[in-house]
Write a protein that holds these residues in place. Structure first.
Motif, PDB file in Angstrom:
ATOM      1  N   GLN A 212       0.855  -1.216   0.088  1.00 51.70           N
ATOM      2  CA  GLN A 212      -0.016   0.166  -0.129  1.00 51.70           C
ATOM      3  C   GLN A 212       0.783   1.296  -0.105  1.00 51.70           C
ATOM      4  O   GLN A 212       0.548   2.063  -0.773  1.00 51.70           O
ATOM      5  N   ARG A 213       2.041   1.112   0.848  1.00 45.80           N
ATOM      6  CA  ARG A 213       2.912   2.348   0.887  1.00 45.80           C
ATOM      7  C   ARG A 213       3.611   2.571  -0.428  1.00 45.80           C
ATOM      8  O   ARG A 213       3.890   3.771  -0.876  1.00 45.80           O
ATOM      9  N   ALA A 214       3.812   1.570  -1.057  1.00 42.61           N
ATOM     10  CA  ALA A 214       4.935   1.563  -2.210  1.00 42.61           C
ATOM     11  C   ALA A 214       4.104   1.862  -3.539  1.00 42.61           C
ATOM     12  O   ALA A 214       4.805   2.268  -4.369  1.00 42.61           O
ATOM     13  N   GLY A 215       2.660   1.482  -3.586  1.00 42.96           N
ATOM     14  CA  GLY A 215       2.094   1.664  -4.653  1.00 42.96           C
ATOM     15  C   GLY A 215       2.196   0.394  -5.699  1.00 42.96           C
ATOM     16  O   GLY A 215       1.283  -0.373  -6.120  1.00 42.96           O
ATOM     17  N   HIS A 216       3.580   0.201  -6.000  1.00 43.32           N
ATOM     18  CA  HIS A 216       4.004  -1.060  -6.787  1.00 43.32           C
ATOM     19  C   HIS A 216       5.247  -1.391  -6.490  1.00 43.32           C
ATOM     20  O   HIS A 216       6.020  -0.652  -6.037  1.00 43.32           O
ATOM     21  N   LEU A 217       5.966  -2.683  -6.692  1.00 46.23           N
ATOM     22  CA  LEU A 217       7.166  -3.032  -6.564  1.00 46.23           C
ATOM     23  C   LEU A 217       7.461  -4.094  -7.721  1.00 46.23           C
ATOM     24  O   LEU A 217       6.886  -4.870  -8.100  1.00 46.23           O
ATOM     25  N   ASN A 218       8.879  -4.319  -7.504  1.00 43.06           N
ATOM     26  CA  ASN A 218       9.573  -5.532  -8.463  1.00 43.06           C
ATOM     27  C   ASN A 218       9.644  -6.622  -7.328  1.00 43.06           C
ATOM     28  O   ASN A 218      10.466  -6.461  -6.233  1.00 43.06           O
ATOM     29  N   LEU A 219       8.834  -7.842  -7.413  1.00 44.83           N
ATOM     30  CA  LEU A 219       8.916  -8.645  -6.449  1.00 44.83           C
ATOM     31  C   LEU A 219      10.322  -9.497  -6.449  1.00 44.83           C
ATOM     32  O   LEU A 219      10.878  -9.520  -5.282  1.00 44.83           O
ATOM     33  N   ASP A 220      10.873  -9.725  -7.651  1.00 43.84           N
ATOM     34  CA  ASP A 220      12.243 -10.177  -7.492  1.00 43.84           C
ATOM     35  C   ASP A 220      13.289  -9.532  -6.700  1.00 43.84           C
ATOM     36  O   ASP A 220      13.924  -9.743  -5.917  1.00 43.84           O
ATOM     37  N   THR A 221      13.068  -8.101  -7.022  1.00 47.68           N
ATOM     38  CA  THR A 221      14.074  -7.257  -6.597  1.00 47.68           C
ATOM     39  C   THR A 221      13.730  -7.137  -4.967  1.00 47.68           C
ATOM     40  O   THR A 221      14.694  -7.018  -4.096  1.00 47.68           O
ATOM     41  N   THR A 222      12.655  -7.141  -4.642  1.00 42.76           N
ATOM     42  CA  THR A 222      12.011  -7.102  -3.301  1.00 42.76           C
ATOM     43  C   THR A 222      12.655  -8.255  -2.203  1.00 42.76           C
ATOM     44  O   THR A 222      13.239  -8.149  -1.165  1.00 42.76           O
ATOM     45  N   LEU A 223      12.443  -9.415  -2.882  1.00 38.96           N
ATOM     46  CA  LEU A 223      12.696 -10.700  -2.200  1.00 38.96           C
ATOM     47  C   LEU A 223      14.342 -10.807  -2.183  1.00 38.96           C
ATOM     48  O   LEU A 223      14.828 -11.366  -1.355  1.00 38.96           O
ATOM     49  N   GLU A 224      15.077 -10.226  -3.115  1.00 39.68           N
ATOM     50  CA  GLU A 224      16.530 -10.391  -2.993  1.00 39.68           C
ATOM     51  C   GLU A 224      16.750  -9.427  -2.179  1.00 39.68           C
ATOM     52  O   GLU A 224      17.883  -9.673  -1.418  1.00 39.68           O
ATOM     53  N   LEU A 225      16.194  -8.064  -1.994  1.00 41.26           N
ATOM     54  CA  LEU A 225      16.953  -7.405  -0.934  1.00 41.26           C
ATOM     55  C   LEU A 225      16.461  -7.740   0.510  1.00 41.26           C
ATOM     56  O   LEU A 225      17.492  -7.651   1.297  1.00 41.26           O
ATOM     57  N   TRP A 226      15.390  -8.719   0.763  1.00 34.96           N
ATOM     58  CA  TRP A 226      15.171  -9.167   2.164  1.00 34.96           C
ATOM     59  C   TRP A 226      16.402 -10.077   2.360  1.00 34.96           C
ATOM     60  O   TRP A 226      16.895 -10.148   3.381  1.00 34.96           O
ATOM     61  N   GLN A 227      16.749 -11.037   1.064  1.00 38.41           N
ATOM     62  CA  GLN A 227      17.442 -12.000   1.451  1.00 38.41           C
ATOM     63  C   GLN A 227      18.761 -11.470   1.561  1.00 38.41           C
ATOM     64  O   GLN A 227      19.752 -11.901   2.500  1.00 38.41           O
ATOM     65  N   ARG A 228      19.143 -10.381   0.896  1.00 38.73           N
ATOM     66  CA  ARG A 228      20.486  -9.892   1.427  1.00 38.73           C
ATOM     67  C   ARG A 228      20.612  -9.097   2.781  1.00 38.73           C
ATOM     68  O   ARG A 228      21.651  -9.319   3.139  1.00 38.73           O
ATOM     69  N   SER A 229      19.326  -8.354   3.005  1.00 37.74           N
ATOM     70  CA  SER A 229      19.487  -7.702   4.314  1.00 37.74           C
ATOM     71  C   SER A 229      19.563  -8.847   5.494  1.00 37.74           C
ATOM     72  O   SER A 229      20.334  -8.598   6.608  1.00 37.74           O
ATOM     73  N   TYR A 230      19.088 -10.089   5.396  1.00 39.42           N
ATOM     74  CA  TYR A 230      19.119 -11.016   6.328  1.00 39.42           C
ATOM     75  C   TYR A 230      20.589 -11.633   6.310  1.00 39.42           C
ATOM     76  O   TYR A 230      21.182 -11.801   7.464  1.00 39.42           O
ATOM     77  N   ILE A 231      21.004 -11.903   5.160  1.00 42.75           N
ATOM     78  CA  ILE A 231      22.310 -12.256   5.127  1.00 42.75           C
ATOM     79  C   ILE A 231      23.408 -11.359   5.673  1.00 42.75           C
ATOM     80  O   ILE A 231      24.161 -11.500   6.785  1.00 42.75           O
ATOM     81  N   GLU A 232      23.327 -10.013   5.696  1.00 42.26           N
ATOM     82  CA  GLU A 232      24.080  -9.062   5.858  1.00 42.26           C
ATOM     83  C   GLU A 232      24.068  -8.765   7.513  1.00 42.26           C
ATOM     84  O   GLU A 232      24.897  -8.935   8.129  1.00 42.26           O
ATOM     85  N   ALA A 233      22.566  -8.892   8.069  1.00 42.58           N
ATOM     86  CA  ALA A 233      22.435  -8.785   9.627  1.00 42.58           C
ATOM     87  C   ALA A 233      23.094 -10.214  10.180  1.00 42.58           C
ATOM     88  O   ALA A 233      23.650  -9.829  11.212  1.00 42.58           O
ATOM     89  N   ALA A 234      22.976 -11.163   9.486  1.00 39.15           N
ATOM     90  CA  ALA A 234      23.366 -12.528  10.158  1.00 39.15           C
ATOM     91  C   ALA A 234      25.080 -12.322  10.271  1.00 39.15           C
ATOM     92  O   ALA A 234      25.818 -12.764  11.095  1.00 39.15           O
ATOM     93  N   ILE A 235      25.611 -11.680   9.052  1.00 39.32           N
ATOM     94  CA  ILE A 235      27.341 -11.695   9.238  1.00 39.32           C
ATOM     95  C   ILE A 235      27.516 -10.489  10.332  1.00 39.32           C
ATOM     96  O   ILE A 235      28.530 -11.024  11.168  1.00 39.32           O
ATOM     97  N   ASP A 236      26.821  -9.480  10.438  1.00 40.18           N
ATOM     98  CA  ASP A 236      27.186  -8.396  11.333  1.00 40.18           C
ATOM     99  C   ASP A 236      27.059  -9.322  12.836  1.00 40.18           C
ATOM    100  O   ASP A 236      27.922  -8.645  13.647  1.00 40.18           O
ATOM    101  N   LEU A 237      25.547  -9.602  13.140  1.00 42.01           N
ATOM    102  CA  LEU A 237      25.623 -10.156  14.486  1.00 42.01           C
ATOM    103  C   LEU A 237      26.664 -11.330  14.752  1.00 42.01           C
ATOM    104  O   LEU A 237      27.059 -11.621  15.875  1.00 42.01           O
ATOM    105  N   SER A 238      27.200 -11.839  13.553  1.00 46.44           N
ATOM    106  CA  SER A 238      28.351 -12.952  14.081  1.00 46.44           C
ATOM    107  C   SER A 238      29.607 -12.669  13.775  1.00 46.44           C
ATOM    108  O   SER A 238      30.727 -13.241  13.795  1.00 46.44           O
ATOM    109  N   ASN A 239      29.771 -11.120  13.821  1.00 50.05           N
ATOM    110  CA  ASN A 239      31.306 -10.463  13.690  1.00 50.05           C
ATOM    111  C   ASN A 239      31.961 -11.105  12.645  1.00 50.05           C
ATOM    112  O   ASN A 239      33.119 -11.179  12.989  1.00 50.05           O
ATOM    113  N   GLY A 240      31.286 -11.164  11.526  1.00 49.95           N
ATOM    114  CA  GLY A 240      32.120 -11.717  10.372  1.00 49.95           C
ATOM    115  C   GLY A 240      32.365 -13.161  10.318  1.00 49.95           C
ATOM    116  O   GLY A 240      33.141 -13.601   9.436  1.00 49.95           O
TER     117      GLY A 240
END
Length: 473
Positions: free
Chosen positions: A419-447
């Motif tokens: 609703q906020r975005a109006g429209h989105l690219n589903l593949d890009t959004t899912l890829e962004l979520w995956q990347r965000s979780y991976i980066e968060a996991a690396i940060d929390l694990s101190n590399g």
């Protein structure tokens, strides 16, 4: 008597760059150079005093074409020395890398190639900033939110008791301030020693003699007997930061001190008695460390007679404005400049931002804004350039119920997002979520990539493969 030069650490896998910069800065700084994350970490651990500045490349071996090792090194260096000022100098200079490096704690990001004279001026500017976190805040804790009030109430109850306290909290949240101010300077022990040791900052083989001392001839290089931290702390306070890094084979010896005060110098049979109060801190979940067999349950229960949690900035609401005012005043005063102000749209942005790097990130943002916009009103777009937002459509807010076990909440979060975005690219959004979780996991694990993979429920090969896919056309 000559004044000691500031110590500058340069980390770059290109020896020509590190040697050239080392030569350029040799007159103003004592320069140390390193070529990799592991070497830099080992080098800093061996120093008697920490560097004042670190210049870090992101593309380091074994992954020189990706920023992961550089990001991990920022976390490593700040875990060893939280007040170290880090500047990133990198050819991987897209906006996302710059924002993420700053979120992790880097003061500034500079793209290669860079004029050494401009870099030298940036060094001088960064060193001018002196931003004490505690001068005007009652007991060093800034904020009136419920989490901060609860923390102060707990600390007031525990401060003068002799029992150990375990301080939990994310990196950059201010655990050291809690230890030094509330649990020492405001207690009956205030006139006695306060010693702090970061367990991650010392080589595991040197931790035991550092803590307990050693006898003459106990090991190669032990030419004289030396007292350790327990002995020097006397009946004051000993603060052990990053306690989750304590080697497993050393944990029973710390447990013995906690149980009956007894310890021995390395190479001695004489039993000594410590009356120091033990305060520890961690950004790890020690309960998970116990389950993984990396931390002794009996030691955990001894350390956590009292446990306090320092809240992350994202949970403290309008305290962001109090922190803004505090650091803005100190930053401006340290460089004799007029403080900046935030335009109304920028202030709204400030209140909406979650500050994943906590107080350290917030302070560094204010340092950069003071350097660039002293005496000016900062607009939203100028502030946005300093914040770690993804380039594409904003993600749903943290805590929006993105747990696979709660499909209704996930569906509702997705609906609100769309609703906020109006429209989105589903593949890009899912890829962004995956990347965000991976980066968060690396940060929390101190590399630590193995630990990051465990957090994500995948094997390490799969993790590397998914990271490799980010750079594919």
């Amino acid at each position: 008597m000559p004044v000691a030069k500031p110590l500058l650490l340069i980390v770059d896998d290109d020896s020509l760059i590190s040697e050239s910069l080392g030569f350029a800065f040799a007159q103003e700084y004592d320069v140390l150079t390193s070529h990799s994350r592991s070497h830099a970490r080992s080098l800093v651990r061996q120093l008697r005093s920490p560097p004042h500045l670190a210049l870090v490349d992101l593309g380091l071996p074994p992954l020189p074409h990706r920023p992961d090792e550089g990001f991990a090194l920022i976390g490593d260096l700040l875990a060893l020395h939280p007040d170290l000022k880090i500047i990133v100098l990198s050819g991987q200079s897209d906006d996302e890398n710059a924002r993420h490096a700053r979120t992790l704690g880097a003061v500034e990001f500079v793209a290669k190639p860079c004029d050494p004279a401009q870099l030298a001026e940036l060094f001088r500017q960064v060193l001018r900033f002196d931003t004490p976190a505690t001068d005007d805040a009652p007991c060093g804790l800034i904020g009136e939110s419920l989490p901060m009030q609860r923390l102060r109430l707990q600390l007031g109850q525990y401060a003068d008791l002799a029992y150990p306290v375990l301080i939990e909290g994310e990196s950059g949240s201010g655990k050291d301030i809690v230890a030094s101010h509330y649990l020492h300077r405001l207690t009956e022990r205030r006139d006695k020693p306060f010693l702090a040791l970061n367990c991650a900052a010392i080589s595991p083989t040197l931790l035991e003699p550092t803590l307990f001392g050693y006898a003459k001839g106990a090991f190669t290089g032990a030419h004289t007997a030396k007292a350790g931290y327990f002995e020097d702390a006397d009946s004051g306070t000993l603060f052990l930061d990053e306690i989750g890094e304590l080697p497993l084979d050393l944990q029973p010896k710390l447990l013995r001190v906690l149980e009956n005060g007894e310890y021995q110098r390395v190479g001695e049979t004489q039993t000594r008695i410590s009356t120091a109060r033990i305060i520890t801190a961690t950004n790890r979940d020690l309960r998970q460390e116990m389950k993984a067999g990396r931390f002794r349950p009996d030691l955990y229960h001894r350390l956590s007679v009292f446990t306090v949690a320092v809240p992350p900035v994202r949970e403290t609401g309008l305290d962001r404005l109090l922190l803004l005012e505090h650091f803005r005043k100190h930053c401006a005063a340290s460089v004799r400049a007029e403080p900046f102000t935030l335009a109304p749209d920028a202030q709204s942005l400030w209140l909406d931002y979650t500050f994943p790097g906590n107080v350290r990130e917030l302070r560094n943002i204010i340092i950069r804004l003071t350097a660039r916009y002293a005496g000016q009103a900062v607009a939203a777009e100028q502030l946005r350039a300093e914040l770690d937002y993804p380039d594409s459509t904003p993600l749903p807010p943290a805590g929006a119920g993105l747990d696979a076990a709660q499909p209704d909440e996930v569906r509702q979060a997705a609906r609100q997002h769309l609703q906020r975005a109006g429209h989105l690219n589903l593949d890009t959004t899912l890829e962004l979520w995956q990347r965000s979780y991976i980066e968060a996991a690396i940060d929390l694990s101190n590399g630590n990539m193995s630990e990051a993979a465990r957090r994500l429920g995948i094997n390490r090969t799969t993790l590397y493969n998914r990271m490799e896919s980010w750079n594919r056309p």
